[in-house]
Design an enzyme around this catalytic site. Structure first.
Site, PDB file in Angstrom:
ATOM      1  N   HIS A   1       0.910  -1.150   0.000  1.00  0.00           N
ATOM      2  CA  HIS A   1       0.000   0.000   0.000  1.00  0.00           C
ATOM      3  C   HIS A   1       0.948   1.198   0.000  1.00  0.00           C
ATOM      4  O   HIS A   1       1.755   1.332   0.935  1.00  0.00           O
ATOM      5  CB  HIS A   1      -0.893  -0.049   1.251  1.00  0.00           C
ATOM      6  CG  HIS A   1      -1.868   1.091   1.410  1.00  0.00           C
ATOM      7  ND1 HIS A   1      -3.210   0.899   1.717  1.00  0.00           N
ATOM      8  CD2 HIS A   1      -1.686   2.437   1.342  1.00  0.00           C
ATOM      9  CE1 HIS A   1      -3.811   2.083   1.819  1.00  0.00           C
ATOM     10  NE2 HIS A   1      -2.911   3.034   1.597  1.00  0.00           N
TER      11      HIS A   1
ATOM     12  N   HIS B   1       3.249   4.206   0.429  1.00  0.00           N
ATOM     13  CA  HIS B   1       3.534   4.989   1.634  1.00  0.00           C
ATOM     14  C   HIS B   1       4.910   5.621   1.514  1.00  0.00           C
ATOM     15  O   HIS B   1       5.761   5.147   0.762  1.00  0.00           O
ATOM     16  CB  HIS B   1       3.458   4.110   2.894  1.00  0.00           C
ATOM     17  CG  HIS B   1       4.367   2.923   2.847  1.00  0.00           C
ATOM     18  ND1 HIS B   1       4.038   1.770   2.169  1.00  0.00           N
ATOM     19  CD2 HIS B   1       5.601   2.715   3.363  1.00  0.00           C
ATOM     20  CE1 HIS B   1       5.023   0.901   2.281  1.00  0.00           C
ATOM     21  NE2 HIS B   1       5.997   1.451   2.997  1.00  0.00           N
TER      22      HIS B   1
HETATM   23  P1  AMP Z   1       8.295  -0.685   3.421  1.00  0.00           P
HETATM   24  O1  AMP Z   1       9.318  -1.706   3.827  1.00  0.00           O
HETATM   25  O2  AMP Z   1       8.846   0.491   2.694  1.00  0.00           O
HETATM   26  O3  AMP Z   1       7.124  -1.329   2.702  1.00  0.00           O
HETATM   27  O4  AMP Z   1       7.755  -0.085   4.776  1.00  0.00           O
HETATM   28  C1  AMP Z   1       6.816  -0.723   5.592  1.00  0.00           C
HETATM   29  C2  AMP Z   1       6.975  -0.126   6.949  1.00  0.00           C
HETATM   30  O5  AMP Z   1       5.808  -0.402   7.707  1.00  0.00           O
HETATM   31  C3  AMP Z   1       8.165  -0.694   7.751  1.00  0.00           C
HETATM   32  O6  AMP Z   1       9.059   0.363   8.072  1.00  0.00           O
HETATM   33  C4  AMP Z   1       7.487  -1.282   8.997  1.00  0.00           C
HETATM   34  O7  AMP Z   1       8.252  -1.108  10.173  1.00  0.00           O
HETATM   35  C5  AMP Z   1       6.180  -0.527   9.044  1.00  0.00           C
HETATM   36  N1  AMP Z   1       5.091  -1.194   9.741  1.00  0.00           N
HETATM   37  C6  AMP Z   1       4.696  -2.478   9.588  1.00  0.00           C
HETATM   38  N2  AMP Z   1       3.612  -2.729  10.360  1.00  0.00           N
HETATM   39  C7  AMP Z   1       3.326  -1.568  11.011  1.00  0.00           C
HETATM   40  C8  AMP Z   1       2.334  -1.183  11.960  1.00  0.00           C
HETATM   41  N3  AMP Z   1       1.387  -2.029  12.406  1.00  0.00           N
HETATM   42  N4  AMP Z   1       2.351   0.084  12.417  1.00  0.00           N
HETATM   43  C9  AMP Z   1       3.292   0.954  11.997  1.00  0.00           C
HETATM   44  N5  AMP Z   1       4.243   0.651  11.096  1.00  0.00           N
HETATM   45  C10 AMP Z   1       4.266  -0.585  10.618  1.00  0.00           C
HETATM   46 ZN    ZN Z   2      -4.337  -0.832   1.359  1.00  0.00          ZN
END
Ligand code: AMP
Ligand code: ZN
Length: 113
Positions: A97, A99
Site C-alpha cells: 500500500h 507509503h
Molecule cells: P516498506 O518496507 O517500505 O514497505 O515499509 C513498511 C513499513 O511499515 C516498515 O518500516 C514497517 O516497520 C512498518 N510497519 C509495519 N507494520 C506496522 C504497523 N502495524 N504500524 C506501523 N508501522 C508498521
Molecule cells: Zn491498502
C-alpha cells in the site's frame, strides 16, 4: 486484506501524527531514526507508480506532499529530513500500500546516492 487499509479503517491501532480526509500519518512501528513517520494515502494504491496512473492518484500525491509538510511542522524537522519510498520487490517494499517514510531527528551522514 491490506495492513495499511486496516490501519486507515481503525481496525489496527496506530500512533497518529497527522490526519485529514485524504492521508494518515503515523509512527513506524520499527523506527529507523528518532523521527520515523509513515505518510499513507487513505485510498489504497499499490505503490507510487499505481498513484501516477490516475488523476485521483496524482491528487493523492499532492496530499502526500502537503502532509509531509505538516509532519515536519509537528515534529520540528526544521533543519532537514529524508523522504524514502520503497517501490516494488526490488525496491524493498514490504507493505503493498503506497507509503512514504519521513525520517529525521538526526543528522544523516551516510549517502545512498
Ligand atoms: P516498506 O518496507 O517500505 O514497505 O515499509 C513498511 C513499513 O511499515 C516498515 O518500516 C514497517 O516497520 C512498518 N510497519 C509495519 N507494520 C506496522 C504497523 N502495524 N504500524 C506501523 N508501522 C508498521
Ligand atoms: Zn491498502
Amino acid at each position: 486484506m491490506c495492513l495499511f487499509c486496516d490501519i486507515v479503517a481503525g481496525k489496527i491501532p496506530s500512533a497518529k501524527v497527522y490526519e485529514n480526509d485524504k492521508v494518515l500519518c503515523f509512527n513506524d512501528i520499527n523506527p529507523a531514526a528518532p523521527v520515523h513517520v509513515l505518510v499513507v494515502p487513505k485510498k489504497h494504491f499499490d505503490d507510487i507508480r499505481d498513484m501516477s496512473h490516475s488523476e485521483e492518484g496524482r491528487m493523492y500525491m499532492g496530499e502526500v506532499i502537503s502532509a509531509i509538510d505538516k509532519v515536519c511542522e509537528n515534529k520540528s524537522l526544521d533543519s532537514g529530513f529524508r523522504v524514502v519510498n520503497n517501490c516494488g520487490k526490488d525496491g524493498g517494499q514490504t507493505v503493498m500500500h503506497a507509503h512514504f517514510h519521513v525520517l529525521g531527528g538526526t543528522k544523516f551522514t551516510e549517502k545512498i546516492i
